[in-house]
Motif scaffolding. Structure first.
Motif, PDB file in Angstrom:
ATOM      1  N   SER A 190      -2.122   4.654   2.163  1.00 21.11           N
ATOM      2  CA  SER A 190      -2.015   3.733   3.308  1.00 21.11           C
ATOM      3  C   SER A 190      -2.929   2.537   3.101  1.00 21.11           C
ATOM      4  O   SER A 190      -2.529   1.381   3.327  1.00 21.11           O
ATOM      5  CB  SER A 190      -2.410   4.433   4.614  1.00 21.11           C
ATOM      6  N   LYS A 191      -4.152   2.816   2.663  1.00 21.81           N
ATOM      7  CA  LYS A 191      -5.120   1.740   2.414  1.00 21.81           C
ATOM      8  C   LYS A 191      -4.620   0.831   1.285  1.00 21.81           C
ATOM      9  O   LYS A 191      -4.636  -0.400   1.405  1.00 21.81           O
ATOM     10  CB  LYS A 191      -6.477   2.354   2.053  1.00 21.81           C
ATOM     11  N   ALA A 192      -4.153   1.450   0.196  1.00 20.80           N
ATOM     12  CA  ALA A 192      -3.662   0.682  -0.953  1.00 20.80           C
ATOM     13  C   ALA A 192      -2.453  -0.164  -0.570  1.00 20.80           C
ATOM     14  O   ALA A 192      -2.321  -1.324  -0.978  1.00 20.80           O
ATOM     15  CB  ALA A 192      -3.295   1.633  -2.095  1.00 20.80           C
ATOM     16  N   PHE A 249       5.348   2.154  -7.504  1.00 22.20           N
ATOM     17  CA  PHE A 249       4.274   3.112  -7.753  1.00 22.20           C
ATOM     18  C   PHE A 249       3.797   3.749  -6.443  1.00 22.20           C
ATOM     19  O   PHE A 249       3.633   4.974  -6.344  1.00 22.20           O
ATOM     20  CB  PHE A 249       3.101   2.413  -8.462  1.00 22.20           C
ATOM     21  N   LEU A 250       3.557   2.904  -5.420  1.00 20.96           N
ATOM     22  CA  LEU A 250       3.058   3.427  -4.141  1.00 20.96           C
ATOM     23  C   LEU A 250       4.108   4.267  -3.423  1.00 20.96           C
ATOM     24  O   LEU A 250       3.788   5.259  -2.775  1.00 20.96           O
ATOM     25  CB  LEU A 250       2.594   2.281  -3.237  1.00 20.96           C
ATOM     26  N   SER A 251       5.368   3.890  -3.588  1.00 22.74           N
ATOM     27  CA  SER A 251       6.457   4.681  -2.999  1.00 22.74           C
ATOM     28  C   SER A 251       6.469   6.082  -3.614  1.00 22.74           C
ATOM     29  O   SER A 251       6.626   7.088  -2.909  1.00 22.74           O
ATOM     30  CB  SER A 251       7.784   3.969  -3.250  1.00 22.74           C
ATOM     31  N   GLY A 252       6.236   6.134  -4.946  1.00 22.97           N
ATOM     32  CA  GLY A 252       6.158   7.422  -5.648  1.00 22.97           C
ATOM     33  C   GLY A 252       4.951   8.234  -5.204  1.00 22.97           C
ATOM     34  O   GLY A 252       5.029   9.463  -5.051  1.00 22.97           O
ATOM     35  N   ALA A 253       3.824   7.548  -4.966  1.00 20.87           N
ATOM     36  CA  ALA A 253       2.589   8.232  -4.535  1.00 20.87           C
ATOM     37  C   ALA A 253       2.777   8.854  -3.149  1.00 20.87           C
ATOM     38  O   ALA A 253       2.314   9.977  -2.888  1.00 20.87           O
ATOM     39  CB  ALA A 253       1.428   7.236  -4.502  1.00 20.87           C
ATOM     40  N   VAL A 254       3.476   8.142  -2.262  1.00 24.60           N
ATOM     41  CA  VAL A 254       3.746   8.663  -0.909  1.00 24.60           C
ATOM     42  C   VAL A 254       4.623   9.918  -1.014  1.00 24.60           C
ATOM     43  O   VAL A 254       4.325  10.955  -0.408  1.00 24.60           O
ATOM     44  CB  VAL A 254       4.437   7.586  -0.022  1.00 24.60           C
ATOM     45  N   ASP A 255       5.696   9.835  -1.816  1.00 25.64           N
ATOM     46  CA  ASP A 255       6.596  10.989  -2.000  1.00 25.64           C
ATOM     47  C   ASP A 255       5.863  12.180  -2.605  1.00 25.64           C
ATOM     48  O   ASP A 255       6.029  13.322  -2.156  1.00 25.64           O
ATOM     49  CB  ASP A 255       7.768  10.610  -2.916  1.00 25.64           C
ATOM     50  N   HIS A 256       5.033  11.908  -3.606  1.00 24.12           N
ATOM     51  CA  HIS A 256       4.297  12.971  -4.301  1.00 24.12           C
ATOM     52  C   HIS A 256       3.394  13.738  -3.324  1.00 24.12           C
ATOM     53  O   HIS A 256       3.422  14.979  -3.283  1.00 24.12           O
ATOM     54  CB  HIS A 256       3.459  12.355  -5.432  1.00 24.12           C
ATOM     55  N   ASN A 257       2.611  13.004  -2.536  1.00 21.15           N
ATOM     56  CA  ASN A 257       1.698  13.659  -1.592  1.00 21.15           C
ATOM     57  C   ASN A 257       2.449  14.364  -0.477  1.00 21.15           C
ATOM     58  O   ASN A 257       2.069  15.461  -0.054  1.00 21.15           O
ATOM     59  CB  ASN A 257       0.710  12.644  -1.005  1.00 21.15           C
ATOM     60  N   LEU A 304       6.961  -0.547   2.613  1.00 14.28           N
ATOM     61  CA  LEU A 304       7.247  -0.876   1.216  1.00 14.28           C
ATOM     62  C   LEU A 304       8.675  -1.412   1.048  1.00 14.28           C
ATOM     63  O   LEU A 304       8.910  -2.350   0.295  1.00 14.28           O
ATOM     64  CB  LEU A 304       7.030   0.363   0.331  1.00 14.28           C
ATOM     65  N   GLU A 305       9.588  -0.831   1.803  1.00 11.85           N
ATOM     66  CA  GLU A 305      10.996  -1.254   1.739  1.00 11.85           C
ATOM     67  C   GLU A 305      11.139  -2.698   2.261  1.00 11.85           C
ATOM     68  O   GLU A 305      11.801  -3.541   1.632  1.00 11.85           O
ATOM     69  CB  GLU A 305      11.813  -0.294   2.632  1.00 11.85           C
ATOM     70  N   ILE A 306      10.503  -2.997   3.398  1.00 10.55           N
ATOM     71  CA  ILE A 306      10.577  -4.342   3.989  1.00 10.55           C
ATOM     72  C   ILE A 306       9.884  -5.358   3.079  1.00 10.55           C
ATOM     73  O   ILE A 306      10.364  -6.482   2.907  1.00 10.55           O
ATOM     74  CB  ILE A 306       9.969  -4.345   5.416  1.00 10.55           C
TER      75      ILE A 306
END
Length: 294
Positions: A184-186, A274-282, A255-257
């Motif tokens: 979220s911060k990133a 990358f951040l979209s992947g990090a959200v899914d991973h967590n 991220l989409e917008i």
């Protein structure tokens, strides 16, 4: 707007001085002072209403908030004068007068277009998320008991209540929740960066895209707060999962917008992915840890 705020500040000074010491101001002077104050506030409100909605809802909201603060400050000053005995300048009257001056000074810090307004809104969200993350990191470093800084009960002595501790299973889940909070911060940091670098407010489409970004980004900090609150013991793992899912959904939308707006040229798409992947991973890890709770 700057001119109307300046006049209002001057009228507040005149009003305050007129009622700072005896003798009482004449009825005629009171009427004149009241008219001048009313005209100043009406001018402030009129200029705000002149700001076209097409210039951006984020910008308009910030100008509205500043305008409201000036009007409320003047109401406060007037009420203070009406309720105070006319002997000498009261502390309340000094504070109220200073409050109007301060509210009027804000006009110089207002953003000049929607790009600057959205950047300001994102920076504010980022500050709140940073604080929530630091607080949670501090609680985890404190050890097994996140309430260790709270004084123990005098009658009961040391707290033996298991509700103040995280179990081993809780801590595994916490790790992935922290990953989501860091994402979220990133996310906010990166979006703020591209809005500053590429954001424009030259066309209705660009202005609308910036407003959409600000609107969805505003949902990040309350979602982070809700997740953080549910992470404290006694932890309800299902509640944590639901709050994490809500935050993940908001982040994916941001991220989409971002990706489909003018602030994201092809050179910036890598970190969005990358951040979209990090959200899914967590989020997947959180689902795995809480599967037994369903």
């Amino acid at each position: 707007l700057g001119q109307t705020f300046k006049v209002t500040s001057q009228e507040a000074t005149k009003l305050s001085l007129a009622f700072s010491r005896p003798p009482l101001t004449s009825a005629e002077d009171c009427r004149k002072l009241s008219e001048d104050v009313q005209n100043a506030i009406l001018a402030v409100a009129t200029v705000y209403y002149w700001l076209p909605k097409g210039q951006g809802t984020t910008l308009r909201k910030m100008v509205r908030d500043a305008t409201t603060e000036v009007a409320e400050g003047m109401i406060q000053l007037t009420e203070t004068i009406l309720s105070a005995p006319l002997e000498s300048l009261s502390q309340e009257q000094l504070i109220s007068t200073g409050g109007v001056w301060e509210a009027c000074e804000q006009v110089f810090n207002l953003p000049r277009d929607n790009q600057a307004a959205v950047a300001s809104a994102l920076a504010a969200c980022l500050g709140v998320v940073k604080d929530a993350l630091e607080e949670m990191e501090h609680a985890l470093v404190e050890g097994q008991d996140p309430y260790s800084d709270i004084m123990e009960d005098e009658e009961l002595g040391f707290r033996g209540n298991r509700d103040t501790y995280w179990s081993e299973a809780d801590r595994k889940l916490l790790s992935s929740c922290m990953g989501l909070m860091k994402a979220s911060k990133a996310c906010l940091k990166k979006v703020l960066g591209v809005v500053k670098a590429y954001g424009k407010a030259d066309s209705p489409e660009q202005i609308a895209q910036l407003d959409d970004l600000a609107d969805i980004a505003n949902e990040i900090s309350p979602s982070v707060d809700e997740l953080a609150l549910s992470m404290y013991p006694p932890m309800n793992q299902l509640a944590v999962r639901l709050n994490a899912a809500k935050l993940a959904s908001v982040l994916k939308k941001v991220l989409e917008i971002t990706k489909t707006s003018h602030v994201c040229p092809p050179s910036e798409e890598g970190w969005v992915q990358f951040l979209s992947g990090a959200v899914d991973h967590n989020m997947n890890k959180i689902k795995n840890f809480t599967q037994g709770q369903l």
